[in-house]
Design an enzyme around this catalytic site. Structure first.
Site, PDB file in Angstrom:
ATOM      1  CG  HIS A  36       4.983   1.265   3.122  1.00  0.00           C
ATOM      2  ND1 HIS A  36       4.477   2.362   2.573  1.00  0.00           N
ATOM      3  CD2 HIS A  36       4.254   0.978   4.310  1.00  0.00           C
ATOM      4  CE1 HIS A  36       3.823   2.885   3.322  1.00  0.00           C
ATOM      5  NE2 HIS A  36       3.397   1.873   4.618  1.00  0.00           N
ATOM      6  CG  HIS A  56      -0.240   0.106   2.641  1.00  0.00           C
ATOM      7  ND1 HIS A  56       0.493  -0.755   3.077  1.00  0.00           N
ATOM      8  CD2 HIS A  56      -0.127   1.162   3.451  1.00  0.00           C
ATOM      9  CE1 HIS A  56       0.900  -0.595   4.211  1.00  0.00           C
ATOM     10  NE2 HIS A  56       0.821   0.716   4.445  1.00  0.00           N
ATOM     11  NE  ARG A 109       1.946   5.791   9.482  1.00  0.00           N
ATOM     12  CZ  ARG A 109       1.058   5.053   8.361  1.00  0.00           C
ATOM     13  NH1 ARG A 109       1.126   3.896   8.247  1.00  0.00           N
ATOM     14  NH2 ARG A 109       0.161   5.652   8.065  1.00  0.00           N
ATOM     15  CG  ASP A 141       1.352   5.157   4.689  1.00  0.00           C
ATOM     16  OD1 ASP A 141       1.111   3.932   4.795  1.00  0.00           O
ATOM     17  OD2 ASP A 141       2.582   5.574   5.018  1.00  0.00           O
TER      18      ASP A 141
HETATM   19  C1  SIN Z   1       3.195   0.960   7.902  1.00  0.00           C
HETATM   20  O1  SIN Z   1       2.954   2.185   8.269  1.00  0.00           O
HETATM   21  O2  SIN Z   1       2.295   0.301   7.022  1.00  0.00           O
HETATM   22  C2  SIN Z   1       3.779  -0.172   9.033  1.00  0.00           C
HETATM   23  C3  SIN Z   1       5.156  -0.185   8.225  1.00  0.00           C
HETATM   24  C4  SIN Z   1       5.951  -1.103   9.332  1.00  0.00           C
HETATM   25  O3  SIN Z   1       5.703  -1.396  10.312  1.00  0.00           O
HETATM   26  O4  SIN Z   1       7.386  -1.453   8.890  1.00  0.00           O
END
Ligand code: SIN
Length: 283
Positions: free
Chosen positions: A259, A108, A274, A110
């Site tokens: 990612h 995805h 995050r 974000d």
């Molecule tokens: C995410 O923000 O999608 C999680 C990424 C991660 O935990 O490495």
């Protein structure tokens, strides 16, 4: 051109692969960024797509917020996602022996189910398993560049329908969070191919987590074209697989990178924080 090491005035960026990412040495993110550091980070961010700041200390919430705010307004996630108490802008990434899923375990970019999806995300991993818990990133510019001309032409005017409901229902219901999707916006339309507002480069902008369909096509047509684009965007040649060290901070560009967080470390603990920076409307 393969990515090269770049020596900036305030740090050195070393490519993580020829196509994507760089490790950044020599910036202490617990301290306010100087103007030079800020300028250099912006250049490196646009050059490499995702930066991994090495040899960091854990950021206090206020430090994390201050760092994010140097690059734009901070985003608050519209769904009921876990956040640090008192800091709705800081999402807590957490999985332990009781987890059956973790955040982001599907390709995805974000929050593309919003009208103005975030431009960038800064994730610091503070606790991690000895091995496992890597994050995969894929370069959506090179994925686009390598499409054939007829497929590029076909995709150019197309729009997609994006929604977060299916993803959030699935992910959070499994963790016992009821109605996590309750506050999600209605589905939105975005271009299938987006132009990066700063570099002017084109990138594939569909993802398996949030793209529901391509508008105005039959289901068979939409599924077929999405399969071509998903497969192209997920080709290993466009990817890196980042192996974290404790307290590394990754800063990725959601306008040209997608990612996937590996959940291969159960029952071990992985914890991160995050912040996400508001973006503009894709075109
Ligand atoms: C995410 O923000 O999608 C999680 C990424 C991660 O935990 O490495």
């Amino acid at each position: 051109m393969p990515l090269q090491t770049k020596v900036y005035d305030s740090f050195v960026a070393k490519p993580y692969s020829p196509v994507l990412g760089a490790e950044v040495y020599g910036v202490d993110l617990t301290q306010p960024l100087s103007n030079q550091q800020h300028t250099d980070i912006q250049d490196a961010f646009l050059t490499y797509g995702v930066l991994f700041f090495k040899q960091q200390q854990p950021l206090e919430p206020e430090q994390h917020l201050a760092l994010g705010r140097r690059f734009g307004k901070l985003h608050v996630h519209p769904a009921k996602v876990p956040t640090v108490e008192g800091y709705p802008e800081i999402i807590r990434i957490y999985a332990d022996e009781n987890s059956t899923v973790a955040n982001g375990t599907a390709w995805h970019t974000d929050v593309t189910f919003e009208k103005t999806p975030p431009m960038g995300t800064m994730l610091q991993i503070n606790t991690k398993p000895d091995v496992g818990g890597d994050t995969l990133y894929s370069n959506l510019y090179t994925a686009y560049d390598e499409l054939s001309e007829p497929i590029k032409k076909l995709c150019q005017g197309l729009t997609q329908r994006c929604s977060g409901h299916a993803y959030h229902k699935g992910r959070y219901a499994e963790r016992g969070v009821k109605n996590s999707d309750q506050q999600l916006p209605d589905p939105v339309d975005h271009p299938v191919i987006r132009t990066h507002p700063e570099t002017g480069r084109k990138a594939i902008f569909v993802n398996k987590s949030f793209t529901e369909c391509i508008n105005d096509l039959t289901k068979v047509e939409s599924d077929s074209i999405l399969n071509i684009l998903f497969e192209q965007a997920e080709k290993p040649e466009h990817q890196i697989r980042y192996r974290w060290s404790v307290n590394d901070l990754a800063f990725w560009d959601n306008r040209c990178v997608m990612h996937y967080a590996m959940f291969d470390y159960w029952p071990q603990l992985r914890v991160g924080h995050r912040v996400t920076i508001v973006g503009d409307q894709p075109y």
